[in-house]
Every structure is written in C-alpha cells, then in structure tokens.
Scaffold this motif. Structure first.
Motif, PDB file in Angstrom:
ATOM      1  N   ASP A   7      21.471  16.310  43.630  1.00 34.46           N
ATOM      2  CA  ASP A   7      22.311  16.493  44.812  1.00 34.46           C
ATOM      3  C   ASP A   7      23.649  16.999  44.305  1.00 34.46           C
ATOM      4  O   ASP A   7      24.363  16.294  43.591  1.00 34.46           O
ATOM      5  N   MET A   8      23.979  18.230  44.654  1.00 36.94           N
ATOM      6  CA  MET A   8      25.199  18.874  44.154  1.00 36.94           C
ATOM      7  C   MET A   8      26.449  18.174  44.688  1.00 36.94           C
ATOM      8  O   MET A   8      26.446  17.655  45.791  1.00 36.94           O
ATOM      9  N   ARG A   9      27.510  18.198  43.875  1.00 30.70           N
ATOM     10  CA  ARG A   9      28.807  17.701  44.290  1.00 30.70           C
ATOM     11  C   ARG A   9      29.873  18.383  43.446  1.00 30.70           C
ATOM     12  O   ARG A   9      29.584  18.972  42.420  1.00 30.70           O
ATOM     13  N   ALA A  10      31.104  18.288  43.877  1.00 28.03           N
ATOM     14  CA  ALA A  10      32.216  18.922  43.169  1.00 28.03           C
ATOM     15  C   ALA A  10      32.325  18.370  41.752  1.00 28.03           C
ATOM     16  O   ALA A  10      32.093  17.192  41.509  1.00 28.03           O
ATOM     17  N   GLY A  11      32.674  19.245  40.819  1.00 30.67           N
ATOM     18  CA  GLY A  11      32.907  18.831  39.441  1.00 30.67           C
ATOM     19  C   GLY A  11      31.651  18.619  38.628  1.00 30.67           C
ATOM     20  O   GLY A  11      31.698  18.041  37.552  1.00 30.67           O
ATOM     21  N   ILE A  12      30.524  19.123  39.082  1.00 28.65           N
ATOM     22  CA  ILE A  12      29.237  18.845  38.433  1.00 28.65           C
ATOM     23  C   ILE A  12      29.206  19.224  36.957  1.00 28.65           C
ATOM     24  O   ILE A  12      28.625  18.525  36.149  1.00 28.65           O
ATOM     25  N   CYS A  20      25.948   9.113  31.761  1.00 27.96           N
ATOM     26  CA  CYS A  20      25.097   9.177  32.955  1.00 27.96           C
ATOM     27  C   CYS A  20      25.724   8.492  34.168  1.00 27.96           C
ATOM     28  O   CYS A  20      25.472   8.902  35.296  1.00 27.96           O
ATOM     29  N   ALA A  21      26.541   7.482  33.950  1.00 22.51           N
ATOM     30  CA  ALA A  21      27.167   6.790  35.077  1.00 22.51           C
ATOM     31  C   ALA A  21      28.164   7.699  35.803  1.00 22.51           C
ATOM     32  O   ALA A  21      28.411   7.524  36.990  1.00 22.51           O
ATOM     33  N   GLU A  22      28.727   8.676  35.101  1.00 24.33           N
ATOM     34  CA  GLU A  22      29.720   9.573  35.684  1.00 24.33           C
ATOM     35  C   GLU A  22      29.148  10.941  36.055  1.00 24.33           C
ATOM     36  O   GLU A  22      29.776  11.692  36.776  1.00 24.33           O
ATOM     37  N   GLU A  23      27.985  11.271  35.527  1.00 28.64           N
ATOM     38  CA  GLU A  23      27.393  12.593  35.754  1.00 28.64           C
ATOM     39  C   GLU A  23      26.666  12.683  37.083  1.00 28.64           C
ATOM     40  O   GLU A  23      26.394  11.679  37.732  1.00 28.64           O
ATOM     41  N   VAL A  24      26.315  13.915  37.425  1.00 31.42           N
ATOM     42  CA  VAL A  24      25.406  14.167  38.535  1.00 31.42           C
ATOM     43  C   VAL A  24      24.006  14.050  37.948  1.00 31.42           C
ATOM     44  O   VAL A  24      23.663  14.751  36.998  1.00 31.42           O
ATOM     45  N   VAL A  51      10.903  19.833  22.807  1.00 25.61           N
ATOM     46  CA  VAL A  51      11.568  19.870  24.106  1.00 25.61           C
ATOM     47  C   VAL A  51      13.060  19.714  23.844  1.00 25.61           C
ATOM     48  O   VAL A  51      13.543  18.626  23.552  1.00 25.61           O
ATOM     49  N   LEU A  52      13.770  20.843  23.912  1.00 18.97           N
ATOM     50  CA  LEU A  52      15.218  20.850  23.680  1.00 18.97           C
ATOM     51  C   LEU A  52      15.929  20.863  25.018  1.00 18.97           C
ATOM     52  O   LEU A  52      15.512  21.573  25.934  1.00 18.97           O
ATOM     53  N   THR A  53      17.002  20.083  25.142  1.00 22.56           N
ATOM     54  CA  THR A  53      17.708  20.000  26.414  1.00 22.56           C
ATOM     55  C   THR A  53      19.214  20.068  26.207  1.00 22.56           C
ATOM     56  O   THR A  53      19.724  19.738  25.142  1.00 22.56           O
ATOM     57  N   SER A  54      19.897  20.469  27.263  1.00 22.43           N
ATOM     58  CA  SER A  54      21.339  20.310  27.308  1.00 22.43           C
ATOM     59  C   SER A  54      21.624  18.813  27.174  1.00 22.43           C
ATOM     60  O   SER A  54      20.786  17.980  27.541  1.00 22.43           O
ATOM     61  N   PRO A  55      22.795  18.444  26.650  1.00 24.51           N
ATOM     62  CA  PRO A  55      23.101  17.019  26.502  1.00 24.51           C
ATOM     63  C   PRO A  55      23.436  16.304  27.810  1.00 24.51           C
ATOM     64  O   PRO A  55      23.707  15.098  27.797  1.00 24.51           O
ATOM     65  N   TYR A  56      23.411  17.015  28.938  1.00 26.41           N
ATOM     66  CA  TYR A  56      23.654  16.363  30.223  1.00 26.41           C
ATOM     67  C   TYR A  56      22.423  15.552  30.627  1.00 26.41           C
ATOM     68  O   TYR A  56      21.283  15.976  30.436  1.00 26.41           O
ATOM     69  N   CYS A  57      22.669  14.384  31.208  1.00 24.25           N
ATOM     70  CA  CYS A  57      21.587  13.446  31.544  1.00 24.25           C
ATOM     71  C   CYS A  57      20.530  14.067  32.448  1.00 24.25           C
ATOM     72  O   CYS A  57      19.347  13.789  32.295  1.00 24.25           O
ATOM     73  N   ARG A  58      20.925  14.934  33.381  1.00 18.54           N
ATOM     74  CA  ARG A  58      19.947  15.527  34.284  1.00 18.54           C
ATOM     75  C   ARG A  58      18.937  16.387  33.530  1.00 18.54           C
ATOM     76  O   ARG A  58      17.786  16.488  33.924  1.00 18.54           O
ATOM     77  N   CYS A  59      19.361  16.985  32.419  1.00 18.59           N
ATOM     78  CA  CYS A  59      18.445  17.789  31.603  1.00 18.59           C
ATOM     79  C   CYS A  59      17.573  16.896  30.723  1.00 18.59           C
ATOM     80  O   CYS A  59      16.357  17.096  30.624  1.00 18.59           O
TER      81      CYS A  59
END
Length: 151
Positions: A7-12, A20-24, A51-59
C-alpha cells in the motif's frame, strides 16, 4: 522482478532499509501475490538459484515468501535513495550479475520499479511484475514479461 504489492504512502523510498517497523511493507494481498509467484515457479518446474533482493523489507519478504530465501544486495536499492554516481554503479553491477550468471538454475533479482524500468527501458513496472532476460554477449535479450495480480 519488482517486489509484490504494497500500500503506497509518502516517503516510501527514503526510509532506512532493513527497518521493517518504519518501512512500507507488503500488504496482505502482496503476501499472497508473492506466495502465488513461488507456486507458479514450482508448478512450472522453473529452477530457482540465487535470490538477490534490495535490502528493503518488502523485497526481502517477497523473496522469502515466493522462494523460501532472499539475500539482500545493496546494489539493488532504488536510485533515489543513493547518489547519482552510486545509482550508475549499481546499474552496472546489476547488468554484470545478469551477464555473468551461468548454471542450470535461474537467478532471481527482486528490486524496485525505477531499477527495472531503467534496465529494460519500460515506462511502468507493476508490483509483482517480472522480466525474463537472457544474457547475450555484453547485453541481454528480454524474453518475456510476466505479472500475477495481487488479488
């Protein structure tokens, strides 16, 4: 591949990756979408290697839910979160990883829309959409584009 639905939000893109507590994070539909992507790979007997991913939790979560594993790679961060020079270096590293991948299984890279759009010259990349590419000398061919919706 772009991460599954959020769910998109500002500052994603401007939050510290790995917090992860602060991320989208993935939406409930995104979690199901990631699981269905993994199920589709297994149903079609598509061999999955690294399986390589961006370090963002959603990835990371997309990789873990779909394929049971995820290895964060800093060069898969979105361009707007690093300097222009770093973004250029990251793009070169992504291409190099694709071109040097060999073996019986497929390399999976889970990242963000801007990374993918820049790499495959695609205007819009939907959440959960992925491109199948094949190395070809100093470049690669786009073999296909696949998307499972988040519903």
């Amino acid at each position: 591949m772009r991460h599954a639905h959020v769910d998109m939000r500002a500052g994603i893109g401007h939050l510290a990756p790995g917090n992860c507590a602060e991320e989208v994070n993935l939406s409930p539909g995104g979690m199901e979408q990631a699981k269905r992507i993994g199920e589709a790979f297994r149903a079609h007997k598509i061999a999955v290697g690294e399986v390589l991913t961006s370090p963002y939790c959603r990835c990371i979560d997309t990789g873990t839910l779909a394929f049971g594993r995820a290895t964060p790679a800093q060069y898969l961060r979105p361009p707007g979160t690093v300097s222009e020079d770093q973004a250029k270096s990251n793009r070169q590293r992504m291409v190099q990883e694709i071109l040097t991948h060999h073996g019986p299984s497929n390399l999976i890279m889970i990242t963000h829309d801007l990374n993918i759009a820049d790499l495959v010259l695609e205007g819009t990349v939907s959440m959960g959409e992925f491109f199948v590419v094949q190395p070809k000398g100093t470049d690669f061919d786009i073999i296909g584009k696949i998307q499972l919706n988040n519903r």
